[in-house]
Enzyme design. Structure first.
Site, PDB file in Angstrom:
ATOM      1  N   ASP A  13      42.902  42.541  41.689  1.00  0.00           N
ATOM      2  CA  ASP A  13      41.746  42.607  43.048  1.00  0.00           C
ATOM      3  C   ASP A  13      40.879  41.313  42.068  1.00  0.00           C
ATOM      4  O   ASP A  13      39.285  41.918  42.020  1.00  0.00           O
ATOM      5  CB  ASP A  13      41.082  44.038  43.446  1.00  0.00           C
ATOM      6  CG  ASP A  13      41.476  44.546  44.438  1.00  0.00           C
ATOM      7  OD1 ASP A  13      42.942  43.601  45.103  1.00  0.00           O
ATOM      8  OD2 ASP A  13      41.519  45.886  44.327  1.00  0.00           O
ATOM      9  N   GLU A  14      41.274  40.346  41.101  1.00  0.00           N
ATOM     10  CA  GLU A  14      40.965  40.040  40.539  1.00  0.00           C
ATOM     11  C   GLU A  14      40.216  38.782  41.541  1.00  0.00           C
ATOM     12  O   GLU A  14      39.150  38.460  40.660  1.00  0.00           O
ATOM     13  CB  GLU A  14      41.151  39.850  39.153  1.00  0.00           C
ATOM     14  CG  GLU A  14      41.760  40.938  38.209  1.00  0.00           C
ATOM     15  CD  GLU A  14      42.871  41.540  38.223  1.00  0.00           C
ATOM     16  OE1 GLU A  14      43.444  40.951  39.646  1.00  0.00           O
ATOM     17  OE2 GLU A  14      43.297  42.643  37.923  1.00  0.00           O
ATOM     18  N   LYS A  16      42.670  36.648  42.654  1.00  0.00           N
ATOM     19  CA  LYS A  16      43.511  35.795  42.685  1.00  0.00           C
ATOM     20  C   LYS A  16      44.141  35.182  43.935  1.00  0.00           C
ATOM     21  O   LYS A  16      44.032  33.477  43.319  1.00  0.00           O
ATOM     22  CB  LYS A  16      44.744  36.659  42.606  1.00  0.00           C
ATOM     23  CG  LYS A  16      44.977  37.465  41.375  1.00  0.00           C
ATOM     24  CD  LYS A  16      46.611  38.617  40.776  1.00  0.00           C
ATOM     25  CE  LYS A  16      45.670  39.735  42.044  1.00  0.00           C
ATOM     26  NZ  LYS A  16      45.411  41.149  41.935  1.00  0.00           N
ATOM     27  N   LYS A  18      42.019  33.879  45.918  1.00  0.00           N
ATOM     28  CA  LYS A  18      41.188  32.976  46.185  1.00  0.00           C
ATOM     29  C   LYS A  18      41.415  31.863  44.662  1.00  0.00           C
ATOM     30  O   LYS A  18      40.633  30.491  45.442  1.00  0.00           O
ATOM     31  CB  LYS A  18      39.505  33.285  45.682  1.00  0.00           C
ATOM     32  CG  LYS A  18      38.706  32.115  46.077  1.00  0.00           C
ATOM     33  CD  LYS A  18      37.676  32.441  45.161  1.00  0.00           C
ATOM     34  CE  LYS A  18      36.335  30.901  44.497  1.00  0.00           C
ATOM     35  NZ  LYS A  18      35.011  30.934  44.519  1.00  0.00           N
ATOM     36  N   GLY A  40      46.243  42.382  48.592  1.00  0.00           N
ATOM     37  CA  GLY A  40      45.279  42.882  49.744  1.00  0.00           C
ATOM     38  C   GLY A  40      44.916  41.273  48.882  1.00  0.00           C
ATOM     39  O   GLY A  40      43.608  41.148  48.158  1.00  0.00           O
ATOM     40  N   HIS A  41      45.378  39.875  49.038  1.00  0.00           N
ATOM     41  CA  HIS A  41      44.700  38.453  48.517  1.00  0.00           C
ATOM     42  C   HIS A  41      43.707  37.781  49.366  1.00  0.00           C
ATOM     43  O   HIS A  41      43.974  37.188  50.634  1.00  0.00           O
ATOM     44  CB  HIS A  41      45.651  38.001  48.083  1.00  0.00           C
ATOM     45  CG  HIS A  41      46.355  38.375  46.858  1.00  0.00           C
ATOM     46  ND1 HIS A  41      47.392  38.095  45.940  1.00  0.00           N
ATOM     47  CD2 HIS A  41      46.710  39.737  46.292  1.00  0.00           C
ATOM     48  CE1 HIS A  41      48.192  38.228  45.060  1.00  0.00           C
ATOM     49  NE2 HIS A  41      47.007  39.509  45.291  1.00  0.00           N
ATOM     50  N   GLN A 223      48.569  42.862  42.337  1.00  0.00           N
ATOM     51  CA  GLN A 223      48.375  43.704  41.539  1.00  0.00           C
ATOM     52  C   GLN A 223      47.232  43.612  40.056  1.00  0.00           C
ATOM     53  O   GLN A 223      47.283  42.271  40.141  1.00  0.00           O
ATOM     54  CB  GLN A 223      49.621  45.114  40.930  1.00  0.00           C
ATOM     55  CG  GLN A 223      49.626  46.178  42.212  1.00  0.00           C
ATOM     56  CD  GLN A 223      50.159  45.307  43.303  1.00  0.00           C
ATOM     57  OE1 GLN A 223      51.227  44.831  42.995  1.00  0.00           O
ATOM     58  NE2 GLN A 223      50.299  44.818  44.479  1.00  0.00           N
ATOM     59  N   ARG A 304      36.429  50.810  45.508  1.00  0.00           N
ATOM     60  CA  ARG A 304      37.081  50.667  44.118  1.00  0.00           C
ATOM     61  C   ARG A 304      35.400  50.772  43.453  1.00  0.00           C
ATOM     62  O   ARG A 304      35.016  50.817  43.437  1.00  0.00           O
ATOM     63  CB  ARG A 304      36.979  49.348  44.108  1.00  0.00           C
ATOM     64  CG  ARG A 304      37.992  48.294  45.141  1.00  0.00           C
ATOM     65  CD  ARG A 304      38.031  46.876  44.991  1.00  0.00           C
ATOM     66  NE  ARG A 304      38.936  46.007  46.182  1.00  0.00           N
ATOM     67  CZ  ARG A 304      38.589  44.815  45.821  1.00  0.00           C
ATOM     68  NH1 ARG A 304      37.809  44.496  46.007  1.00  0.00           N
ATOM     69  NH2 ARG A 304      39.356  44.332  46.771  1.00  0.00           N
ATOM     70  N   GLY A 411      31.294  33.035  43.277  1.00  0.00           N
ATOM     71  CA  GLY A 411      31.191  33.166  45.133  1.00  0.00           C
ATOM     72  C   GLY A 411      32.945  33.168  46.083  1.00  0.00           C
ATOM     73  O   GLY A 411      33.821  32.706  44.824  1.00  0.00           O
TER      74      GLY A 411
HETATM   75  P1  GDP Z   1      43.081  39.729  44.030  1.00  0.00           P
HETATM   76  O1  GDP Z   1      43.873  40.564  44.730  1.00  0.00           O
HETATM   77  O2  GDP Z   1      42.482  39.573  43.628  1.00  0.00           O
HETATM   78  O3  GDP Z   1      43.473  38.477  45.664  1.00  0.00           O
HETATM   79  O4  GDP Z   1      41.269  40.204  44.753  1.00  0.00           O
HETATM   80  P2  GDP Z   1      41.007  40.905  46.621  1.00  0.00           P
HETATM   81  O5  GDP Z   1      41.470  39.641  47.858  1.00  0.00           O
HETATM   82  O6  GDP Z   1      41.578  41.711  47.140  1.00  0.00           O
HETATM   83  O7  GDP Z   1      39.601  41.366  46.234  1.00  0.00           O
HETATM   84  C1  GDP Z   1      37.989  39.610  45.735  1.00  0.00           C
HETATM   85  C2  GDP Z   1      37.250  40.121  46.673  1.00  0.00           C
HETATM   86  O8  GDP Z   1      36.347  39.618  45.758  1.00  0.00           O
HETATM   87  C3  GDP Z   1      37.014  39.392  47.626  1.00  0.00           C
HETATM   88  O9  GDP Z   1      35.835  40.020  48.776  1.00  0.00           O
HETATM   89  C4  GDP Z   1      37.462  38.430  47.455  1.00  0.00           C
HETATM   90  O10 GDP Z   1      36.736  37.194  48.560  1.00  0.00           O
HETATM   91  C5  GDP Z   1      35.594  37.634  46.213  1.00  0.00           C
HETATM   92  N1  GDP Z   1      35.753  36.965  45.194  1.00  0.00           N
HETATM   93  C6  GDP Z   1      36.731  36.904  44.604  1.00  0.00           C
HETATM   94  N2  GDP Z   1      36.159  35.432  43.700  1.00  0.00           N
HETATM   95  C7  GDP Z   1      34.729  35.496  43.943  1.00  0.00           C
HETATM   96  C8  GDP Z   1      33.161  35.453  43.431  1.00  0.00           C
HETATM   97  O11 GDP Z   1      34.106  34.790  42.096  1.00  0.00           O
HETATM   98  N3  GDP Z   1      32.616  35.830  43.356  1.00  0.00           N
HETATM   99  C9  GDP Z   1      32.011  36.719  44.979  1.00  0.00           C
HETATM  100  N4  GDP Z   1      30.931  38.218  44.771  1.00  0.00           N
HETATM  101  N5  GDP Z   1      33.554  37.725  45.071  1.00  0.00           N
HETATM  102  C10 GDP Z   1      34.629  37.194  44.760  1.00  0.00           C
HETATM  103  P1  IMO Z   2      46.219  43.270  44.617  1.00  0.00           P
HETATM  104  O1  IMO Z   2      47.431  41.873  44.100  1.00  0.00           O
HETATM  105  C1  IMO Z   2      44.353  47.200  43.094  1.00  0.00           C
HETATM  106  C2  IMO Z   2      46.952  50.096  43.286  1.00  0.00           C
HETATM  107  C3  IMO Z   2      47.114  51.361  44.269  1.00  0.00           C
HETATM  108  C4  IMO Z   2      47.856  53.282  43.389  1.00  0.00           C
HETATM  109  C5  IMO Z   2      48.229  51.794  42.278  1.00  0.00           C
HETATM  110  C6  IMO Z   2      49.662  52.228  43.316  1.00  0.00           C
HETATM  111  O2  IMO Z   2      45.978  42.989  45.583  1.00  0.00           O
HETATM  112  O3  IMO Z   2      45.531  42.914  43.083  1.00  0.00           O
HETATM  113  P2  IMO Z   2      50.850  51.543  45.348  1.00  0.00           P
HETATM  114  O4  IMO Z   2      50.617  50.746  46.342  1.00  0.00           O
HETATM  115  O5  IMO Z   2      51.962  50.174  44.487  1.00  0.00           O
HETATM  116  O6  IMO Z   2      52.215  52.545  44.940  1.00  0.00           O
HETATM  117  O7  IMO Z   2      49.534  51.826  45.023  1.00  0.00           O
HETATM  118  O8  IMO Z   2      48.582  50.540  42.546  1.00  0.00           O
HETATM  119  N1  IMO Z   2      47.510  49.318  43.818  1.00  0.00           N
HETATM  120  C7  IMO Z   2      46.371  47.940  44.269  1.00  0.00           C
HETATM  121  N2  IMO Z   2      45.019  48.505  43.666  1.00  0.00           N
HETATM  122  N3  IMO Z   2      45.318  45.732  44.127  1.00  0.00           N
HETATM  123  C8  IMO Z   2      46.259  45.493  44.333  1.00  0.00           C
HETATM  124  O9  IMO Z   2      47.235  44.005  44.740  1.00  0.00           O
HETATM  125  C9  IMO Z   2      47.150  46.912  44.412  1.00  0.00           C
HETATM  126  N4  IMO Z   2      48.437  47.789  44.390  1.00  0.00           N
HETATM  127  C10 IMO Z   2      48.749  48.050  43.988  1.00  0.00           C
HETATM  128  O10 IMO Z   2      45.642  51.065  44.284  1.00  0.00           O
HETATM  129  O11 IMO Z   2      46.369  53.295  42.730  1.00  0.00           O
HETATM  130 MG    MG Z   3      43.764  42.803  46.270  1.00  0.00          MG
END
Ligand code: GDP
Ligand code: IMO
Ligand code: MG
Length: 420
Positions: A13-14, A16, A18, A40-41, A223, A304, A411
C-alpha cells in the site's frame, strides 16, 4: 532494452498503483508479476477513483499493453468484476489486456481453504485477505494447480473435479464448511466463460520480443518487500516473492534484462493484517496518521496499522531489490505534525545496529525525532516549493539510504506528483 521495475519497499500500500499510472506514458507495456486479488492499487485522476486488484495500473492509458504475468494468481470472479468496472468507465479493456497462459487460477475452493487455515491458526492467524492466495500458490508449488491455458484442454473439467475433491477432503479434516460453495462455483464458471473473450498469451515471449524490438516495459509489483515469502516477516507474509527477483520468475525476464528499479515507500509506515511492526504507534499519533492518511485497506477496508518510517527495514529492502531510485508518497499526510519520528537503528544486546533483526517481534527500535512542517503540500506543483523541514527530511533519508528520492507524491491524484 531492459525492463524497469516498480515495487513496494514496506508492507504494501505504498502507492504503487498511483505512481504506475503516472509514469505509464513512458512505457509500452505494464506487467504484473506476482500476487493476485490480495492487492488493491488505487488510481485517482479527473474525478475518477478506482481500485485495481489483478489488472496492471497502466490500463487507463491509451497506448499501453497491460499484461497479467505468469507469476500472478488469477481469480476469474474478481477479474470479471474489475473488467466490468473498467468497461463501464469506457476503457477498451479487450484491446489493452493480455493474460499469461501460465498464470495459475484461484479456484472457488482456494479462498475457502484460506479461511479454514486462518481459523485453525487461531490467535496466530496471518490476517490474510482471504482471497485464496496462499492455497493457490501452495498448489502451484505442489504441482497440482490449474493454469489459464489449461482451461482450453479437453479434460479441464476432470482436472478441476480432482483438485476440488482434494480440497474438500482437507476442508472435511478441518471441519470447515462453506454453504455458499456451490453458488460460488457457478459464478466461477460464468466468469471463466466471460474471460474467454480476452487475449491469452505466452507473456514471457511477448515481453522478451518487445524488449528486443526496443519497447519499454515496466513491471508492477504487488504487496511489499516486508511481505516477501523469503525475506519478509515470516510467517506473517504473502505467498510470493515480491522483490525484483520475482519480476524475473513472474514474467520470464533474465536478470540482466532488469533496468531501473523504482522502490516506493510512504513517508511513514503502515501494515494491515497481523505480524510484528516495530515502529507501530499505538496511541494518538497512530490514530492521527490513520485518519489523515485514510489508512483503510483498498481491498478489505480493514484499518491499517500506522507508525514511523523504519530505516533499517528500508535499507534491507533497497539491498534486496537493487533499488536505483526512490519514490516517497504521502508526504502531505505528515503536514501539521510538530515532529516526525524516524527509526534509525535497533537496540540489541550487542549494541546499536542498522541491520534489521531476525526476530522483529522483540526488536527495539531507536526513534530519532526530526522537525515537522505546517504547510499544506497538496496544491504544490514543484519540488522547489516544498517546506525547508521536508527538504531536510528528504536529504536526511537520501543520506541514510544512499539512493536518490526522485519523486515526492503529495496527494492521491495523478497531478499531485513532484519530480526532483
Ligand atoms: P498500492 O497498493 O501500493 O497501490 O497502494 P494503495 O492504493 O493500496 O494505498 C495507497 C493509498 O494512498 C490510496 O488510497 C491512494 O489513493 C493514496 N495515495 C497515494 N499516494 C498518495 C499521496 O501522496 N498522498 C495521499 N494523501 N494519498 C496518496
Ligand atoms: P498491495 O499490492 C498490504 C497482507 C495481508 C496479510 C498478508 C497475507 O495493495 O500493496 P494474503 O492475502 O496474501 O494471504 O495476506 O499480506 N497483504 C497486503 N497488505 N497490501 C497488499 O497488497 C497486501 N496483500 C496482502 O493483509 O497480512
Ligand atoms: Mg494496496
Amino acid at each position: 532494452m531492459k525492463a524497469d521495475v516498480l515495487l513496494g519497499l514496506q508492507w504494501g500500500d505504498e502507492g504503487k498503483g498511483k505512481i504506475v499510472d503516472v509514469i505509464t506514458p513512458e512505457y509500452d507495456i505494464i506487467a504484473r508479476f506476482q500476487g493476485g486479488p490480495n492487492a488493491g492499487h488505487s488510481l485517482a485522476f479527473e474525478n475518477t477513483k478506482i481500485v485495481l486488484n489483478t489488472i496492471p495500473s497502466g490500463i487507463f492509458r491509451e497506448n499501453a499493453q497491460n499484461i497479467i504475468g505468469n507469476g500472478v494468481v488469477i481469480d476469474p470472479i474478481t477479474l470479471q468484476k474489475e473488467i466490468t468496472k473498467l468497461l463501464e468507465l469506457g476503457v477498451p479493456v479487450a484491446d489493452r489486456l493480455y493474460i499469461s497462459r501460465k498464470a495459475h487460477l484461484i479456484m472457488p475452493t482456494h479462498p475457502v481453504l484460506d479461511a479454514a487455515y486462518e481459523r485453525a491458526k487461531g490467535d496466530n492467524k496471518i490476517g490474510s485477505t482471504l482471497r485464496g492466495i496462499g492455497p493457490t500458490y501452495a498448489d502451484k508449488i505442489g504441482r497440482s494447480g490449474m493454469r489459464v491455458g489449461d482451461l482450453m484442454s479437453a479434460n479441464f473439467k476432470d482436472t478441476y473435479k480432482q483438485i476440488k475433491e482434494k480440497h474438500l477432503q482437507t476442508l472435511r479434516l478441518l471441519n470447515y464448511d462453506d454453504p455458499e460453495l456451490e453458488l460460488k462455483e457457478a459464478r466461477w464458471f460464468e466468469a471463466v466463460a466471460f474471460l474467454s473473450a480476452y487475449k491469452t498469451v505466452d507473456s514471457e515471449l511477448m515481453i522478451n520480443q518487445a524488449l528486443k524490438a526496443g519497447k519499454k516495459v515496466l513491471a508492477e509489483g504487488a504487496q511489499g518487500t516486508l511481505l516477501d515469502i523469503d525475506f519478509g516477516s515470516y510467517p506473517f507474509v504473502t505467498s510470493s516473492n515480491t522483490i525484483t527477483a520475482g519480476a524475473c520468475t513472474g514474467l520470464g525476464l533474465a536478470p540482466q534484462r532488469i533496468g531501473e528499479v523504482y522502490g516506493i515507500f510512504k513517508a511513514y509506515c503502515t501494515r494491515v493484517g497481523s505480524g510484528p511492526f516495530p515502529t507501530e504507534l499505538h496511541g494518538e499519533a497512530g490514530e492521527e496518521l490513520r485518519k489523515l492518511g485514510h489508512e483503510f485497506g483498498a481491498t478489505t477496508g480493514r484499518p491499517r496499522r500506522c507508525g514511523w518510517i523504519d530505516l533499517p527495514a528500508l535499507k534491507y529492502a533497497i539491498m534486496l531489490n537493487g533499488a536505483t531510485a526512490l519514490i516517497m508518497t504521502k508526504s502531505d499526510v505528515l503536514s501539521g505534525f510538530s515532529e516526525i519520528g524516524v527509526c534509525t537503528h535497533y537496540e540489541t544486546a550487542e549494541g546499536l545496529t542498522d541491520i534489521l533483526p531476525f526476530d522483529l517481534a522483540d526488536a527495539k527500535p531507536l526513534i530519532k525525532m526530526l522537525p515537522g512542517w505546517k504547510q499544506d503540500l497538496t496544491g504544490m506543483s514543484s519540488a522547489d516549493q516544498l517546506p525547508a523541514e521536508l527538504k531536510d527530511y528528504i536529504a536526511f533519508l537520501e543520506a541514510q539510504l544512499e539512493v536518490p528520492i526522485k519523486v515526492v507524491s503529495v496527494g492521491p491524484d495523478r497531478s499531485q506528483t513532484l519530480f526532483r
